[in-house]
Design an enzyme around this catalytic site. Structure first.
Site, PDB file in Angstrom:
ATOM      1  N   GLN A  95      72.821  85.946  65.611  1.00 53.79           N
ATOM      2  CA  GLN A  95      73.427  86.075  64.336  1.00 53.79           C
ATOM      3  C   GLN A  95      74.263  84.588  64.183  1.00 53.79           C
ATOM      4  OE1 GLN A  95      72.996  89.459  65.485  1.00 53.79           O
ATOM      5  NE2 GLN A  95      70.973  89.254  65.126  1.00 53.79           N
ATOM      6  N   ASP A 116      70.624  81.640  62.405  1.00 47.54           N
ATOM      7  CA  ASP A 116      69.514  80.716  62.177  1.00 47.54           C
ATOM      8  C   ASP A 116      70.021  79.113  62.141  1.00 47.54           C
ATOM      9  OD1 ASP A 116      67.593  82.629  61.811  1.00 47.54           O
ATOM     10  OD2 ASP A 116      68.085  82.708  59.800  1.00 47.54           O
ATOM     11  N   ARG A 176      64.776  81.259  53.021  1.00 47.13           N
ATOM     12  CA  ARG A 176      66.028  81.217  53.092  1.00 47.13           C
ATOM     13  C   ARG A 176      66.779  80.601  51.896  1.00 47.13           C
ATOM     14  NH1 ARG A 176      65.706  79.081  59.174  1.00 47.13           N
ATOM     15  NH2 ARG A 176      65.082  81.090  60.175  1.00 47.13           N
ATOM     16  N   ASP A 188      68.242  65.580  60.759  1.00 44.26           N
ATOM     17  CA  ASP A 188      66.971  65.087  60.238  1.00 44.26           C
ATOM     18  C   ASP A 188      66.518  65.694  58.910  1.00 44.26           C
ATOM     19  OD1 ASP A 188      66.560  67.325  62.003  1.00 44.26           O
ATOM     20  OD2 ASP A 188      64.442  66.996  61.623  1.00 44.26           O
ATOM     21  N   LYS A 206      70.280  77.794  67.513  1.00 37.83           N
ATOM     22  CA  LYS A 206      70.847  78.319  68.411  1.00 37.83           C
ATOM     23  C   LYS A 206      69.844  78.261  69.730  1.00 37.83           C
ATOM     24  CE  LYS A 206      72.552  82.072  67.060  1.00 37.83           C
ATOM     25  NZ  LYS A 206      72.289  82.123  65.716  1.00 37.83           N
ATOM     26  N   LYS A 234      67.106  76.504  70.347  1.00 39.23           N
ATOM     27  CA  LYS A 234      66.990  75.250  70.774  1.00 39.23           C
ATOM     28  C   LYS A 234      68.131  74.725  71.662  1.00 39.23           C
ATOM     29  CE  LYS A 234      66.394  70.435  69.999  1.00 39.23           C
ATOM     30  NZ  LYS A 234      66.379  69.460  69.054  1.00 39.23           N
ATOM     31  N   ASN A 245      66.800  92.111  65.499  1.00 41.81           N
ATOM     32  CA  ASN A 245      67.124  91.252  64.138  1.00 41.81           C
ATOM     33  C   ASN A 245      67.092  89.983  64.338  1.00 41.81           C
ATOM     34  OD1 ASN A 245      69.587  91.671  65.544  1.00 41.81           O
ATOM     35  ND2 ASN A 245      70.773  92.038  63.683  1.00 41.81           N
ATOM     36  N   GLY A 268      66.125  86.192  65.517  1.00 39.65           N
ATOM     37  CA  GLY A 268      64.936  85.660  66.009  1.00 39.65           C
ATOM     38  C   GLY A 268      65.276  83.959  66.589  1.00 39.65           C
ATOM     39  N   HIS A 269      64.856  83.969  67.471  1.00 40.65           N
ATOM     40  CA  HIS A 269      65.214  82.733  68.381  1.00 40.65           C
ATOM     41  C   HIS A 269      64.081  81.941  68.765  1.00 40.65           C
ATOM     42  CE1 HIS A 269      69.417  84.379  69.717  1.00 40.65           C
ATOM     43  NE2 HIS A 269      69.426  84.267  68.433  1.00 40.65           N
TER      44      HIS A 269
HETATM   45  P1  IMP Z   1      70.413  93.358  59.763  1.00 40.79           P
HETATM   46  O1  IMP Z   1      71.307  92.832  60.833  1.00 40.79           O
HETATM   47  O2  IMP Z   1      69.214  93.639  60.229  1.00 40.79           O
HETATM   48  O3  IMP Z   1      71.257  94.822  59.654  1.00 40.79           O
HETATM   49  O4  IMP Z   1      70.504  92.600  58.505  1.00 40.79           O
HETATM   50  C1  IMP Z   1      71.931  92.388  57.954  1.00 40.79           C
HETATM   51  C2  IMP Z   1      72.143  90.908  57.358  1.00 40.79           C
HETATM   52  O5  IMP Z   1      72.108  89.850  58.447  1.00 40.79           O
HETATM   53  C3  IMP Z   1      70.987  90.544  56.287  1.00 40.79           C
HETATM   54  O6  IMP Z   1      71.421  89.781  55.340  1.00 40.79           O
HETATM   55  C4  IMP Z   1      70.036  89.842  57.248  1.00 40.79           C
HETATM   56  O7  IMP Z   1      69.163  88.923  56.666  1.00 40.79           O
HETATM   57  C5  IMP Z   1      71.035  89.273  58.241  1.00 40.79           C
HETATM   58  N1  IMP Z   1      70.694  88.810  59.823  1.00 40.79           N
HETATM   59  C6  IMP Z   1      70.558  89.589  60.655  1.00 40.79           C
HETATM   60  N2  IMP Z   1      69.984  89.078  61.827  1.00 40.79           N
HETATM   61  C7  IMP Z   1      69.958  87.705  61.567  1.00 40.79           C
HETATM   62  C8  IMP Z   1      69.524  86.696  62.336  1.00 40.79           C
HETATM   63  O8  IMP Z   1      69.310  86.533  63.505  1.00 40.79           O
HETATM   64  N3  IMP Z   1      69.325  85.243  61.582  1.00 40.79           N
HETATM   65  C9  IMP Z   1      69.629  85.385  60.226  1.00 40.79           C
HETATM   66  N4  IMP Z   1      70.058  86.361  59.357  1.00 40.79           N
HETATM   67  C10 IMP Z   1      70.121  87.612  60.095  1.00 40.79           C
HETATM   68 MG    MG Z   2      67.093  83.066  63.946  1.00 44.47          MG
END
Ligand code: IMP
Ligand code: MG
Length: 430
Positions: free
Chosen positions: A223, A13, A305, A333, A16, A18, A38, A40-41
């Site tokens: 990630q 988060d 978060r 910002d 990336k 953007k 997992n 989220g872009h």
């Molecule tokens: P998992 O990837 O769903 O197994 O989660 C493992 C850990 O990574 C957890 O703490 C999630 O919140 C974190 N996590 C996984 N993918 C992301 C992402 O894209 N952004 C932020 N945190 C992530």
């Molecule tokens: Mg994200």
């Protein structure tokens, strides 16, 4: 370019999506090489927001090819939903290819993700419950189903008949109550396979041909470095390698093609999920960062978060394990309007200085940050930030310029991009 890797330097988060979007117009292909749904872009085009989990961020640009490489775990129902939703908003999504070697996230992986998290108690990472961990466990354990199996009904049936009863025993042993139905899973997945088959190919061979023709490839990390299975917070990270080297392994191209490694860091720190967080803030500072951040709620899980000051101990490690050639700093910002801005320049534990970011969670949880304080910079409207961005880094408030210069000097890495807002225009440098 030719091979530019964009990786997160913190806990995901970092913004990336953007940064990748701003580079994608010069790329011939965007490649996702690890992780799964997992991620989220968020990509913003004009006033339109898109939240992708599996689709690479270049998918809205018709002339850019988008690859989901072997290192990604693909949840087929989720991917089809993203394709359908994106098509419904006027994008054809014909510029997508999926590796025949990518592993498939199955319904039992999601069930097991929930069960494992419960059983782990204080070792639980607070996962996204997307089945990511169990899918990678099966890949390494060689229980996995790959995209080439998904599109081959005979192989799919034979594998499911073997694997599903084993997964049922694991679910039962873990105290789960779900009943797996081979026939129903087969039916759903044959249908997914039929719809996805036109996209499935040998993406590494595609990349090899493209690189030979001097095409420019953008490798899109998901990630972040400190969620990496090998180099991140363990066991509080994710199940795939998130560092730059993973682009080579996950995409199936030799490391010599990764010529430019751009790391993205937020101007502060945030994370969803569990684990020690030395610079974490509560109260007023946390409110400020979370609320001004606007997006400080997980893109995938919508959880608030955890937020805190920028941590240069963490980032020094990130620079090192990724071999960065440049930095992008986002959300400058969001810090605006604070009187003082702090940065952790070191840690102390048990009365002595800690040199490197520790492997041990026990030691990390005793680390006290050593802060350096900076003067804050004033708030501006979105339009003022965009006007500032247009003029370049020199136009930033002096305090913000000093903050960036300090980061750059401490990390011995040039800041090539600074982001001061959500929109494409609120970006300094390219
Ligand atoms: P998992 O990837 O769903 O197994 O989660 C493992 C850990 O990574 C957890 O703490 C999630 O919140 C974190 N996590 C996984 N993918 C992301 C992402 O894209 N952004 C932020 N945190 C992530
Ligand atoms: Mg994200």
């Amino acid at each position: 370019m030719p091979g530019t890797v964009v990786v997160g330097l913190q806990y995901g988060d970092e913004g990336k999506g953007k940064i990748i979007d701003s580079l994608a117009d010069r790329a011939d292909a965007v490649v996702r090489f690890q992780g799964g749904a997992n991620a989220g872009h968020t990509v913003q085009v004009g006033d339109d927001l898109y939240a992708f989990h599996l689709l690479p961020s270049g998918v809205l640009r018709r002339r850019t090819m988008n690859l989901i490489a072997a290192g990604v775990v693909v949840e087929p129902g989720q991917l089809l939903k993203e394709i359908d939703d994106t098509r419904a908003r006027g994008h054809p999504v014909t510029n997508l290819r999926i590796s025949d070697r990518a592993h498939v996230v199955m319904p039992y992986h999601k069930i097991l993700d929930g069960l494992e998290e419960k059983l782990k108690g204080n070792l639980a990472a607070g996962t996204t419950l997307r089945g990511i961990g169990p899918a990678f466990e099966d890949k390494v354990g060689r229980f996995g189903i790959r995209m080439c199996d998904l599109i081959d009904p005979d192989v799919l049936r034979a594998k499911l008949e073997k694997i599903v009863p084993i997964k049922q025993r694991v679910i039962d042993a873990f105290g789960g109550t779900d009943r797996l139905d081979v026939e129903a899973i087969f039916r759903d997945h044959v249908a997914y396979g039929e719809r996805l088959a036109p996209f499935v190919t040998d993406t590494a061979a595609w990349l090899d041909a493209a690189l030979k023709r001097k095409k420019r490839i953008l490798f899109e990390g998901a990630q972040g470095t400190h969620l990496c299975i090998d180099h991140g917070l363990y066991p509080f990270g994710t199940s795939s390698d998130c560092v730059a080297g993973a682009a080579s392994v996950g995409a199936g191209v030799g490391p010599r093609h990764l010529s430019d490694i751009l790391g993205v860091a937020k101007a502060f720190t945030s994370r969803v999920g569990a684990g020690p967080f030395p610079t974490e803030q509560e109260g007023e500072i946390a409110e400020h960062l979370r609320e001004r951040g606007g997006g400080e709620y997980g893109t995938t899980t919508h959880r608030p978060r955890r937020v805190g000051w920028l941590d240069l101990v963490m980032l020094r490690m990130s620079v090192r394990v990724n071999g960065l050639t440049g930095l992008a700093v986002t959300k400058l910002d969001v810090l605006a309007g604070l009187d003082r801005v702090k940065v952790a320049v070191g840690y102390r534990a048990g009365g002595s200085a800690v040199k490197e970011f520790p492997a041990s969670m026990r030691i990390l949880s005793t680390c006290e940050p050593v802060y350096r304080e900076f003067r804050g910079w004033p708030e501006m409207s979105e339009a003022e930030w965009i006007a500032t961005a247009r003029k370049g880094r020199r136009a930033l408030p002096e305090a913000a310029r000093k903050y960036l210069a300090f980061i750059e000097t401490s990390l011995k890495t040039p800041i090539r991009i600074a982001s001061v807002g959500r929109s494409r225009a609120a970006t300094i440098g390219r």
